[in-house]
Design an enzyme around this catalytic site. Structure first.
Site, PDB file in Angstrom:
ATOM      1  N   GLU A   1       0.807  -1.224   0.000  1.00  0.00           N
ATOM      2  CA  GLU A   1       0.000   0.000   0.000  1.00  0.00           C
ATOM      3  C   GLU A   1       0.841   1.276   0.000  1.00  0.00           C
ATOM      4  OE1 GLU A   1      -0.589  -2.598   1.949  1.00  0.00           O
ATOM      5  OE2 GLU A   1      -2.702  -3.162   1.806  1.00  0.00           O
TER       6      GLU A   1
ATOM      7  N   PHE B   1     -11.881  -7.555  13.874  1.00  0.00           N
ATOM      8  CA  PHE B   1     -10.749  -8.005  13.062  1.00  0.00           C
ATOM      9  C   PHE B   1     -10.290  -6.888  12.109  1.00  0.00           C
ATOM     10  CE2 PHE B   1      -9.172 -10.092   9.121  1.00  0.00           C
ATOM     11  CZ  PHE B   1      -7.972 -10.536   9.657  1.00  0.00           C
ATOM     12  N   GLN B   2      -9.010  -6.595  12.133  1.00  0.00           N
ATOM     13  CA  GLN B   2      -8.402  -5.548  11.302  1.00  0.00           C
ATOM     14  C   GLN B   2      -9.028  -4.188  11.511  1.00  0.00           C
ATOM     15  OE1 GLN B   2      -8.205  -7.132   7.235  1.00  0.00           O
ATOM     16  NE2 GLN B   2      -6.176  -7.928   7.721  1.00  0.00           N
TER      17      GLN B   2
ATOM     18  N   LYS C   1     -17.764  -0.911   6.147  1.00  0.00           N
ATOM     19  CA  LYS C   1     -18.058  -1.943   5.166  1.00  0.00           C
ATOM     20  C   LYS C   1     -19.553  -2.023   4.854  1.00  0.00           C
ATOM     21  CE  LYS C   1     -16.982  -6.719   4.130  1.00  0.00           C
ATOM     22  NZ  LYS C   1     -16.335  -7.949   4.578  1.00  0.00           N
TER      23      LYS C   1
ATOM     24  N   MET D   1      23.957   9.549   2.690  1.00  0.00           N
ATOM     25  CA  MET D   1      23.756  10.833   3.358  1.00  0.00           C
ATOM     26  C   MET D   1      24.032  10.726   4.853  1.00  0.00           C
ATOM     27  SD  MET D   1      23.061  13.946   2.814  1.00  0.00           S
ATOM     28  CE  MET D   1      21.974  14.396   1.475  1.00  0.00           C
TER      29      MET D   1
HETATM   30  C1  LIG Z   1      12.150   6.072   5.472  1.00  0.00           C
HETATM   31  C2  LIG Z   1      13.385   6.782   5.872  1.00  0.00           C
HETATM   32  N1  LIG Z   1      14.211   6.250   6.799  1.00  0.00           N
HETATM   33  C3  LIG Z   1      15.344   6.896   7.139  1.00  0.00           C
HETATM   34  C4  LIG Z   1      15.677   8.092   6.591  1.00  0.00           C
HETATM   35  C5  LIG Z   1      16.953   8.809   7.000  1.00  0.00           C
HETATM   36  N2  LIG Z   1      17.854   8.923   5.872  1.00  0.00           N
HETATM   37  C6  LIG Z   1      17.953  10.038   5.116  1.00  0.00           C
HETATM   38  S1  LIG Z   1      19.023   9.886   3.849  1.00  0.00           S
HETATM   39  C7  LIG Z   1      19.414   8.307   4.287  1.00  0.00           C
HETATM   40  C8  LIG Z   1      20.387   7.502   3.505  1.00  0.00           C
HETATM   41  C9  LIG Z   1      19.862   7.108   2.199  1.00  0.00           C
HETATM   42  O1  LIG Z   1      20.707   6.150   1.654  1.00  0.00           O
HETATM   43  P1  LIG Z   1      20.564   5.722   0.142  1.00  0.00           P
HETATM   44  O2  LIG Z   1      19.133   5.428  -0.154  1.00  0.00           O
HETATM   45  O3  LIG Z   1      21.516   4.653  -0.158  1.00  0.00           O
HETATM   46  O4  LIG Z   1      20.902   7.043  -0.646  1.00  0.00           O
HETATM   47  P2  LIG Z   1      22.255   7.900  -0.686  1.00  0.00           P
HETATM   48  O5  LIG Z   1      22.196   8.918   0.404  1.00  0.00           O
HETATM   49  O6  LIG Z   1      23.382   6.940  -0.497  1.00  0.00           O
HETATM   50  O7  LIG Z   1      22.224   8.538  -2.026  1.00  0.00           O
HETATM   51  C10 LIG Z   1      18.702   7.929   5.432  1.00  0.00           C
HETATM   52  C11 LIG Z   1      18.822   6.618   6.097  1.00  0.00           C
HETATM   53  C12 LIG Z   1      14.768   8.625   5.646  1.00  0.00           C
HETATM   54  N3  LIG Z   1      14.974   9.825   5.057  1.00  0.00           N
HETATM   55  N4  LIG Z   1      13.651   7.956   5.287  1.00  0.00           N
END
Ligand SMILES: Cc1ncc(C[n+]2csc(CCOP(=O)(O)OP(=O)(O)O)c2C)c(N)n1
Lengths: 156, 555
Positions: B43, B105-106, B155, B466
C-alpha cells in the site's frame, strides 16, 4: 508557564464525532497545551462553541489561532486575549462547615445541605473563583469541581 | 456507489490493494471499465504512485486500501503528500459501523492514525453521507493549499444503496479559501522589492502548484531581482537564466546562500521557510530589513520568519497583482547583480571528476543531457536527491519530483511509476540510492506488468550515503550502521522481476548503458557503482548559519 503565551480563544466547531479529537490533536502536535476548556452548544444548530485557554509553547502566539483555522471542522476562531471581556467560571464545592454566611455574602448559592455538609456553587471571573476556592479551605472543604472559563466580549 | 461517485469526479486511475474491509468496492470494480485500477504490491507503493501521478499531472491521485494494516501502510505516503501539499484521495475500508470500537478483526482507528498527515478526513458510517463526502473530499484536496484527504468507509456503507446525487452546492462552513489579494500589500511589496538595494526572491513549491512560473519570470525580469528556489521549487525558475540563484537551503548553491545572507529585501513565494531553508534561524538572512511572504496558507505567515509584508494569496494572483506596480529598479541594482555573478564564479558547483571512481555527477550530467528539458526526473531521498537537484539544468517547470518536506526514502520508484501513468508521453527517469530503492523495490512488478518506460538510475554507493556523510562530518566520524555491502545483486534482482539491467562502474560505460536504457521499451535499471566516498557539497554544518557552508574540497 508564562502568561504572555496564553491565548484565550472562542472557537465554533461543527458538531461531529471527530471535532474535539481533531482540535485536541492539533493542539498537542503543534506543541501547544490546553490550560482550560469548556464546550457547549452554540446558538446555531449543528455548531458547538469551545472556549479554550491555550499555552502556545515555543510557537509564535498567533499560530494557535491560525492552526485552528486550518481545520475544516473549525468554522470560526476569535482570539479574545487582551480584549475587554466577560470571563466566567463556575465552581461547585462541598464543605463541612455549617456557617456559610460569609460565602453566601460573596455570592455563593447553596445547592444542597445535609447534616454532614453543604454543597455550594459560585460563579465569577478567574480571580474571584480562585479566591473563593482559597477561602473554602477555612470551611472544611471536602470536594471542589471547577469549570474552564466561558468568555464573551463586553461589546460586540 | 463509491465507484459512481469517483467517475463523477473524473477519476480515471486508482492505485490500490484489496482486503476484507473493502471487498464490496472491489466486487463492483469490474462493472466500471472507465476506472482503471492498478494493483500495487504494497500500500505504501500505492500512496507514492498516487502522489507521483498527482505531482506529474495536477489531478488528485486516488488510492484504495483495506482497514487496519492496509490503511496503516498508507500513512507514510499520506505524510509525504501532506508535507509537500499534493492532492490525493485515500479511500480506506473500515469495519462495519456496528463493529466500530469493538476491536473487530483488522480494525484500526484510521482517522486517529492519519489526522496529523491529512488535510482532512471523514469516517463514513451512513450511506446518506457518502455522495456529499466524496464530492467535498475532492474539493478540499484540490483547492487552496492542496493535500491528501482520507475517506474511511464502513463496510456496511459500501454495501448499501442510496440515491447517488451529491448536493448541488458545496457548503463547508469551516473551509475558507484564500486567494483574494490585498492590493495595498501587493503594491507595497512590489515597491519594496524594486527599491531594494539587494533584493532576493525565493520560490517554493507553491509557485509550481499555482502555475505561476511565467509571472515569476516576468516579475523577476522587470524588477531585475535574482531568483532562487527551494528543493521543491526546482523548476519554478529557469536555472540557466542570468538571474537564477539555483537552489537555496542548507545544501543550496554557494552563490544563492551568499545572496540570501546579504539581501536587504527578501521575498519568499509559496514556501514554508522551514529549517532546511533557513539553517540556524537566528542567523538567517540577517541583513534583511523587509521580508515579504506570499503563501496561500495564512498559518505560514510568521510561523518561522515574521514578514513585514504578507500576502495570503495564490502565488500567481499575487504576482499578477504586483507586476503593474513595479517601479523602475533601483540604480544600484547593477552592482548587486555583478556581485552575485562574482559569487557564482567564486563558488561554482564542483566535484572531482577523475579519482578512479565513478562519480554520481558524471552519471547525472549524462542523464540530464538525454532529458533535453522535457523528461520527468523523480529523485529518492539522500545524497542522490541533492545531486539530482543541483545538477538539474532545465528551463521548464514541473518536471523534477521528490519528497522534500518528509524526505521519504522509497518514494522515487513508485512515484516514477505514478508519474509515467500520468504523463505516458514523457520519458521518466528514477534516480535513487540503493538504500531507498530496496524500501519499495517490490513495485518493479508494476512497472514490468504495465511495461512502463521508467529508467532507473541507481546511484549505488554501498552505504546510506547521506547518513554516512553526516556521521563523517558532524558526528565525530563514527560510522555507525550505515554499511550496505550486503545488498542484492541488482542486475539479477531486476532480471528476477523481469526487466533488463546493466551494471556500470566506469565513466566510459555510462553512455552505452544509458543508450541501452533509452533504446529499450519498458523499464530498465542501471546499477551505477559510484564512489563510496562521494559527498554532497555545498553543505551547511548542522546548527550553523547559511554563511558557514562548506564547499567541495579542491583536488
Ligand atoms: C524512510 C526513511 N528512513 C530513514 C531516513 C533517513 N535517511 C535520510 S538519507 C538516508 C540515507 C539514504 O541512503 P541511500 O538510499 O543509499 O541514498 P544515498 O544517500 O546513499 O544517495 C537515510 C537513512 C529517511 N529519510 N527515510
Amino acid at each position: 508557564m508564562s502568561e504572555d503565551r496564553l491565548r484565550v480563544l472562542s472557537v465554533v466547531v461543527e458538531d461531529g464525532p471527530g471535532a474535539l479529537s481533531k482540535v485536541s490533536g492539533l493542539i498537542r502536535r503543534r506543541g501547544f497545551h490546553v490550560r482550560a476548556i469548556s464546550v457547549g452548544p452554540s446558538r446555531e444548530p449543528g455548531l458547538f462553541r469551545m472556549t479554550l485557554t491555550v499555552d502556545s509553547g515555543h510557537a509564535e502566539v498567533d499560530q494557535v489561532r491560525k492552526q485552528l483555522e486550518r481545520l475544516v471542522e473549525v468554522v470560526e476562531v476569535e482570539d479574545l486575549t487582551g480584549h475587554d471581556v466577560h470571563s466566567r467560571e463556575l465552581v461547585v464545592a462541598r464543605v463541612a462547615a455549617a456557617d456559610l454566611s460569609d460565602l453566601i455574602e460573596r455570592g455563593a448559592k447553596v445547592l444542597h445541605s445535609s447534616p454532614t455538609g453543604t454543597t455550594v456553587e459560585f460563579a465569577g471571573d478567574g480571580g474571584e473563583v480562585g479566591d473563593f476556592v482559597e477561602d473554602l479551605r477555612r470551611h472544611g472543604v471536602q470536594d471542589v469541581v471547577r469549570s474552564g472559563p466561558v468568555v464573551m466580549r463586553r461589546t460586540a | 456507489m463509491v465507484l459512481e461517485a469517483l467517475e463523477r469526479e473524473g477519476v480515471e486511475l486508482i492505485f490500490g490493494y484489496p482486503g476484507g474491509a473493502n471487498l464490496p468496492i472491489y466486487q463492483h470494480l469490474p462493472d466500471h471499465p472507465k476506472l482503471r485500477h492498478i494493483l500495487v504490491r504494497h500500500e505504501q507503493g500505492a500512496a507514492h504512485m498516487a502522489d507521483g501521478y498527482a505531482r506529474a499531472c495536477g489531478k488528485p491521485g486516488v488510492v484504495f486500501a483495506t482497514s487496519g494494516p492496509g490503511a496503516l501502510n498508507l500513512v507514510t505516503g499520506l505524510a509525504t503528500a501532506y508535507m509537500d501539499s499534493v492532492p490525493m484521495i485515500a479511500i480506506t475500508g473500515q469495519v462495519a459501523s456496528t463493529q466500530v470500537g469493538r476491536d473487530a478483526f483488522q480494525e484500526t482507528d484510521v482517522i486517529g492514525a492519519t489526522s496529523s498527515v491529512t488535510k482532512h478526513s471523514y469516517l463514513v458510517t451512513n450511506i446518506n453521507q457518502l455522495p456529499r463526502v466524496i464530492h467535498e473530499a475532492f474539493h478540499i484536496a484540490t483547492t487552496g493549499r492542496p493535500g491528501p484527504v482520507l475517506i474511511d468507509i464502513c463496510k456496511d456503507v459500501q454495501q448499501a444503496d442510496a440515491p447517488n446525487v451529491p448536493p448541488e452546492r458545496l457548503e463547508i462552513p469551516g473551509y475558507k479559501l484564500n486567494g483574494h489579494v490585498n492590493l495595498d500589500h501587493a503594491k507595497a511589496a512590489a515597491i519594496a522589492l524594486a527599491e531594494a538595494e539587494r533584493p532576493v526572491v525565493l520560490a517554493g513549491h507553491g509557485v509550481l502548484l499555482s502555475h505561476a512560473e511565467v509571472e515569476l519570470r516576468e516579475f523577476a525580469e522587470k524588477a531585475a531581482a535574482p531568483v532562487g528556489t527551494t528543493l521543491l521549487g526546482i523548476g519554478a525558475f529557469p536555472v540557466n537564466h542570468p538571474l537564477s540563484l539555483h537552489m537555496t537551503g542548507f545544501m543550496g548553491t554557494g552563490w544563492n546562500l551568499k545572496a540570501v545572507q546579504n539581501a536587504d529585501v527578501l521575498m519568499m513565494v509559496g514556501m514554508r521557510v522551514d529549517d532546511r531553508v533557513t539553517a540556524k534561524l537566528a542567523g538567517f538572512a540577517p541583513n534583511v530589513k523587509t521580508f515579504i511572504h506570499i503563501d496561500i496558507d495564512g498559518s505560514e505567515m510568521g510561523k518561522n520568519v515574521r514578514p513585514q509584508i504578507e500576502l495570503v494569496a495564490d502565488a500567481k494572483q499575487a504576482l499578477k497583482a504586483m507586476i503593474p506596480h513595479l517601479p523602475q529598479p533601483e540604480k544600484s541594482r547593477g552592482t548587486w547583480l555583478a556581485q552575485i555573478d562574482a559569487w557564482r564564479e567564486e563558488h561554482p558547483l564542483k566535484y572531482t571528476h577523475s579519482n578512479g571512481h565513478l562519480q554520481p555527477q558524471d552519471v547525472l550530467i549524462d542523464m540530464y543531457k538525454r532529458c533535453r528539458n522535457e523528461a520527468i526526473v523523480v529523485a529518492d531521498v539522500g545524497q542522490n536527491q541533492i545531486w539530482a537537484a543541483l545538477w538539474w539544468n532545465y528551463d521548464r517547470p514541473g518536471l523534477f519530483l521528490n519528497s522534500g518536506g518528509s524526505g521519504t526514502m522509497g518514494f522515487a520508484l513508485p512515484a516514477a511509476i505514478g508519474a509515467k501513468f500520468a504523463r505516458p508521453e514523457l520519458d521518466v527517469w528514477c534516480v535513487a540510492g540503493e538504500g531507498g530503492f530496496v524500501m519499495t523495490a517490490q513495485e518493479l512488478s508494476v512497472a514490468v506488468e504495465h511495461q512502463l518506460d521508467v529508467k532507473i538510475v541507481l546511484l549505488n554507493n554501498f552505504s546510506l550515503g547521506m547518513v554516512r556523510q553526516f556521521q563523517d562530518d558532524f558526528y565525530g566520524g563514527v560510522r555507525s550502521q550505515v554499511d550496505l555491502t550486503h545488498m542484492p545483486d541488482f542486475v539479477k534482482l531486476a532480471e528476477a522481476y523481469g526487466l533488463p539491467a546493466l551494471r556500470v562502474d566506469k565513466f566510459a560505460d555510462i553512455g552505452p548503458a544509458m543508450d541501452a536504457a533509452e533504446r529499450t521499451k519498458g523499464p530498465f535499471l542501471i546499477d551505477f557503482r559510484i564512489d563510496p566516498e562521494a559527498n554532497v557539497y555545498p553543505i551547511v554544518p548542522l546548527g550553523k548559519t547559511l554563511n558557514d557552508f562548506w564547499e567541495a574540497p579542491d583536488q
